[in-house]
Scaffold this motif. Structure first.
Motif, PDB file in Angstrom:
ATOM      1  N   LEU A 198       5.597  33.225 136.989  1.00  0.00           N
ATOM      2  CA  LEU A 198       5.194  33.592 138.353  1.00  0.00           C
ATOM      3  C   LEU A 198       6.390  33.598 139.289  1.00  0.00           C
ATOM      4  O   LEU A 198       6.588  34.531 140.075  1.00  0.00           O
ATOM      5  CB  LEU A 198       4.130  32.614 138.868  1.00  0.00           C
ATOM      6  N   VAL A 199       7.208  32.566 139.191  1.00  0.00           N
ATOM      7  CA  VAL A 199       8.410  32.478 140.021  1.00  0.00           C
ATOM      8  C   VAL A 199       9.364  33.628 139.699  1.00  0.00           C
ATOM      9  O   VAL A 199      10.046  34.165 140.580  1.00  0.00           O
ATOM     10  CB  VAL A 199       9.113  31.120 139.812  1.00  0.00           C
ATOM     11  N   ALA A 200       9.388  34.040 138.427  1.00  0.00           N
ATOM     12  CA  ALA A 200      10.272  35.127 138.010  1.00  0.00           C
ATOM     13  C   ALA A 200       9.788  36.492 138.466  1.00  0.00           C
ATOM     14  O   ALA A 200      10.488  37.486 138.293  1.00  0.00           O
ATOM     15  CB  ALA A 200      10.420  35.117 136.494  1.00  0.00           C
ATOM     16  N   GLY A 201       8.583  36.545 139.044  1.00  0.00           N
ATOM     17  CA  GLY A 201       8.087  37.794 139.611  1.00  0.00           C
ATOM     18  C   GLY A 201       6.976  38.470 138.840  1.00  0.00           C
ATOM     19  O   GLY A 201       6.548  39.565 139.201  1.00  0.00           O
ATOM     20  N   GLY A 229       8.695  46.648 129.832  1.00  0.00           N
ATOM     21  CA  GLY A 229       8.108  47.255 131.018  1.00  0.00           C
ATOM     22  C   GLY A 229       8.363  46.488 132.301  1.00  0.00           C
ATOM     23  O   GLY A 229       8.292  47.060 133.394  1.00  0.00           O
ATOM     24  N   TYR A 230       8.688  45.208 132.212  1.00  0.00           N
ATOM     25  CA  TYR A 230       8.940  44.404 133.415  1.00  0.00           C
ATOM     26  C   TYR A 230      10.382  44.545 133.901  1.00  0.00           C
ATOM     27  O   TYR A 230      10.663  44.306 135.070  1.00  0.00           O
ATOM     28  CB  TYR A 230       8.617  42.934 133.134  1.00  0.00           C
ATOM     29  N   ASN A 231      11.275  44.918 132.988  1.00  0.00           N
ATOM     30  CA  ASN A 231      12.683  45.164 133.336  1.00  0.00           C
ATOM     31  C   ASN A 231      13.238  44.058 134.230  1.00  0.00           C
ATOM     32  O   ASN A 231      13.810  44.307 135.290  1.00  0.00           O
ATOM     33  CB  ASN A 231      12.831  46.522 134.027  1.00  0.00           C
ATOM     34  N   SER A 232      13.043  42.809 133.803  1.00  0.00           N
ATOM     35  CA  SER A 232      13.448  41.652 134.607  1.00  0.00           C
ATOM     36  C   SER A 232      14.203  40.656 133.728  1.00  0.00           C
ATOM     37  O   SER A 232      13.633  40.130 132.762  1.00  0.00           O
ATOM     38  CB  SER A 232      12.226  40.981 135.228  1.00  0.00           C
ATOM     39  N   VAL A 233      15.442  40.411 134.064  1.00  0.00           N
ATOM     40  CA  VAL A 233      16.242  39.433 133.329  1.00  0.00           C
ATOM     41  C   VAL A 233      15.650  38.038 133.484  1.00  0.00           C
ATOM     42  O   VAL A 233      15.635  37.242 132.538  1.00  0.00           O
ATOM     43  CB  VAL A 233      17.704  39.453 133.800  1.00  0.00           C
ATOM     44  N   ALA A 234      15.118  37.730 134.673  1.00  0.00           N
ATOM     45  CA  ALA A 234      14.520  36.415 134.913  1.00  0.00           C
ATOM     46  C   ALA A 234      13.326  36.183 133.998  1.00  0.00           C
ATOM     47  O   ALA A 234      13.162  35.102 133.413  1.00  0.00           O
ATOM     48  CB  ALA A 234      14.099  36.294 136.377  1.00  0.00           C
ATOM     49  N   VAL A 235      12.473  37.202 133.858  1.00  0.00           N
ATOM     50  CA  VAL A 235      11.317  37.098 132.966  1.00  0.00           C
ATOM     51  C   VAL A 235      11.779  36.904 131.523  1.00  0.00           C
ATOM     52  O   VAL A 235      11.233  36.080 130.782  1.00  0.00           O
ATOM     53  CB  VAL A 235      10.438  38.360 133.078  1.00  0.00           C
ATOM     54  N   ALA A 307      24.679  42.042 124.435  1.00  0.00           N
ATOM     55  CA  ALA A 307      24.425  40.596 124.462  1.00  0.00           C
ATOM     56  C   ALA A 307      22.986  40.310 124.866  1.00  0.00           C
ATOM     57  O   ALA A 307      22.324  39.424 124.295  1.00  0.00           O
ATOM     58  CB  ALA A 307      25.392  39.916 125.425  1.00  0.00           C
ATOM     59  N   ARG A 308      22.492  41.068 125.843  1.00  0.00           N
ATOM     60  CA  ARG A 308      21.101  40.890 126.299  1.00  0.00           C
ATOM     61  C   ARG A 308      20.113  41.213 125.186  1.00  0.00           C
ATOM     62  O   ARG A 308      19.205  40.434 124.900  1.00  0.00           O
ATOM     63  CB  ARG A 308      20.852  41.783 127.516  1.00  0.00           C
ATOM     64  N   SER A 324       9.709  42.561 122.209  1.00  0.00           N
ATOM     65  CA  SER A 324      10.826  43.499 122.076  1.00  0.00           C
ATOM     66  C   SER A 324      11.209  44.079 123.427  1.00  0.00           C
ATOM     67  O   SER A 324      10.344  44.363 124.262  1.00  0.00           O
ATOM     68  CB  SER A 324      10.444  44.626 121.116  1.00  0.00           C
ATOM     69  N   LEU A 325      12.516  44.246 123.637  1.00  0.00           N
ATOM     70  CA  LEU A 325      13.026  44.865 124.862  1.00  0.00           C
ATOM     71  C   LEU A 325      13.307  46.345 124.678  1.00  0.00           C
ATOM     72  O   LEU A 325      13.502  47.067 125.662  1.00  0.00           O
ATOM     73  CB  LEU A 325      14.330  44.177 125.310  1.00  0.00           C
TER      74      LEU A 325
END
Length: 490
Positions: A198-201, A229-235, A307-308, A324-325
């Motif tokens: 939740l904090v990660a968006g 689909g979220y395209n969020s490094v934090a997630v 690396a990601r 999977s990313l």
């Protein structure tokens, strides 16, 4: 055979199963879905049948190892079959084989799916998928061990057939206390991950579902594009931590978090010295470096993106979650082979991860080295140690036998799938993905393809592989032995 005890066990399981099925009712009510009636009816029916069986049964007496095998394997089979009800009754998956495949993928935490366009499906049904992942992650057997009074050695037998905890050390001697602490940690960690997402968006509904399916290393998502689909490094970071922890021996985690005392400090030292844990982390690190280097050199991918991708997929596949990313099917062959190896090895014993487990792979490696040394020095005594403890020959034999059975089932499933029209690497990937409870495969069954168009025969083969992998082979395999069903064996 103690029929009344088996009735009692099955009844308690059905009551708990029905109670779990009541959870999606609240989700359906929140989102104003008619599916609330289906989940509510199923919950009531299963709870009532369970209570009747409990009343007819008895929790008194001792449970033998054979009865424990029957309870474990039977319970998982019943869970997978009953889990088809919401899919079929809501019309989400009207075909029984498809519904069974989806249900088995949920409770075994394999995470493969015949569904697509997830955003158009009822949210209560998707929540049921996630919940089946979460319940199956820690194991339905471990849930109701706490509810079985006066079982004595029976509780130990159930626990031993449910998990692969063959490590020499014993951290908590009382089985029910151990299971209780494990469930408290499991539930608490799930809540923490949901809050972190939740904090990660991530939206509330998505965060709850992904917390359920990442902590258990199940891999189901409520988004058609998955985590990409979220395209969020934090997630991604939150999920990596959740998956990494999910692949760790939960007994060690509970010992690490146990309140401070001289004894608990000793347990913490034992945790940090645990050879399997260090092997698990080293495996993730080595896989990330190898995959990342291959993506840069062979695909021309930038160092940062490599690396990601490499770190996320190394954690995801080693923990058998298989989020999977990207479509890794386009990666070089070397990177895909590394992912296949990670599927086979998996995480730690007594974790929610699948695969052979890092400890078994470590022992097999030590046995191979000892065999070579024995060939050079025939008179030299070669002992196998793990974590400072010498492993008995019987334990080494059990690990070797498990490895033989694991490879045997993998080869058999690969041949069957190949005979049904699939290319060898596709068949190998699908068989290992199911047997290792990883889910994502390669080739025609890669992440972009899914399993909706797969024939019923392949789905049945893979469903059996999922159960074999989740139950550590033996509890299910013994059911196919004629000797097991002879009365004199009870």
């Amino acid at each position: 055979m103690n029929i009344r005890m088996l009735f009692s066990v099955l009844g308690r399981f059905l009551a708990l199963f029905g109670a779990a099925m009541a959870a999606p009712v609240f989700v359906a009510i929140i989102y104003k879905e008619i599916e609330a009636l289906v989940f509510g009816a199923c919950a009531v029916v299963f709870v009532l049948i369970g209570l009747v069986l409990v009343r007819k049964g008895s929790a008194e007496g001792k449970m033998s190892v054979k009865e424990a095998y029957l309870v474990v394997a039977g319970t998982w089979i019943v869970a997978c079959v009953l889990g088809t009800a919401p899919f079929m009754l809501t019309g989400t998956i009207p075909n029984f084989v498809d519904a069974l495949f989806e249900s088995a993928a949920g409770f075994t935490t394999t995470g493969t799916s015949v569904l697509s366009d997830l955003e158009s499906l009822p949210r209560s049904v998707l929540f049921w998928r996630s919940l089946s992942n979460w319940v199956g992650g820690m194991g339905v057997i471990m849930m109701f061990i706490l509810l079985l009074p006066n079982m004595g050695i029976g509780a130990v037998n159930l626990y031993n057939t449910e998990v692969a905890d063959f490590m020499p050390q014993k951290i908590m001697p009382k089985i029910k206390d151990k299971v209780s602490l494990l469930w408290k940690f499991y539930l608490g960690f799930t809540v923490v991950v949901a809050i972190a997402l939740l904090v990660a968006g991530m939206p509330v509904y998505d965060a709850v579902n992904h917390a359920l399916t990442s902590v258990c290393t199940g891999g189901f998502s409520v988004a058609s594009q998955g985590i990409a689909g979220y395209n969020s490094v934090a997630v991604e970071i939150v999920l990596m931590v959740a998956m990494l922890v999910g692949g760790v021996n939960f007994t060690l985690l509970v010992a690490l978090l146990h309140r401070s005392s001289r004894a608990s400090r000793g347990r913490r030292e034992l945790v940090f010295r645990d050879i399997e844990l260090r092997t698990y982390f080293l495996l993730v690190l080595a896989a990330a470096v190898l995959i990342g280097t291959n993506l840069v050199l062979a695909s021309g991918m930038g160092i940062g993106e490599a690396a990601r991708q490499a770190s996320f997929h190394a954690v995801s596949f080693t923990s058998s979650t298989a989020y999977s990313l990207s479509d890794y099917e386009s990666w070089p062959g070397f990177a895909k082979i590394i992912l296949l190896i990670l599927m086979a090895i998996g995480g730690c014993s007594s974790s929610t991860a699948g695969g052979m487990k890092a400890s078994r792979a470590l022992v097999l490696g030590k046995m191979a080295v000892a065999f070579v040394k024995k060939s050079i020095h025939p008179k030299q005594v070669q002992s196998i140690e793990l974590g400072g403890n010498t492993l008995s020959e019987s334990l080494q034999g059990a690990i070797s036998q498990f490895f033989f059975l694991f490879i045997g089932i993998f080869v058999s499933a690969t041949l069957l799938i190949s005979a049904m029209g699939y290319e060898p690497f596709t068949a190998m990937g699908a068989a290992m993905a199911a047997l290792g409870n990883t889910g994502s495969s390669f080739g025609a069954l890669g992440p972009a393809a899914g399993y909706s168009a797969v024939s019923a025969g392949v789905k049945i083969v893979l469903s059996f592989c999922m159960l074999f992998g989740r139950l550590e082979i033996i509890p299910l395999l013994v059911l196919f032995s004629p000797e097991f069903w002879r009365r004199r064996t009870w």
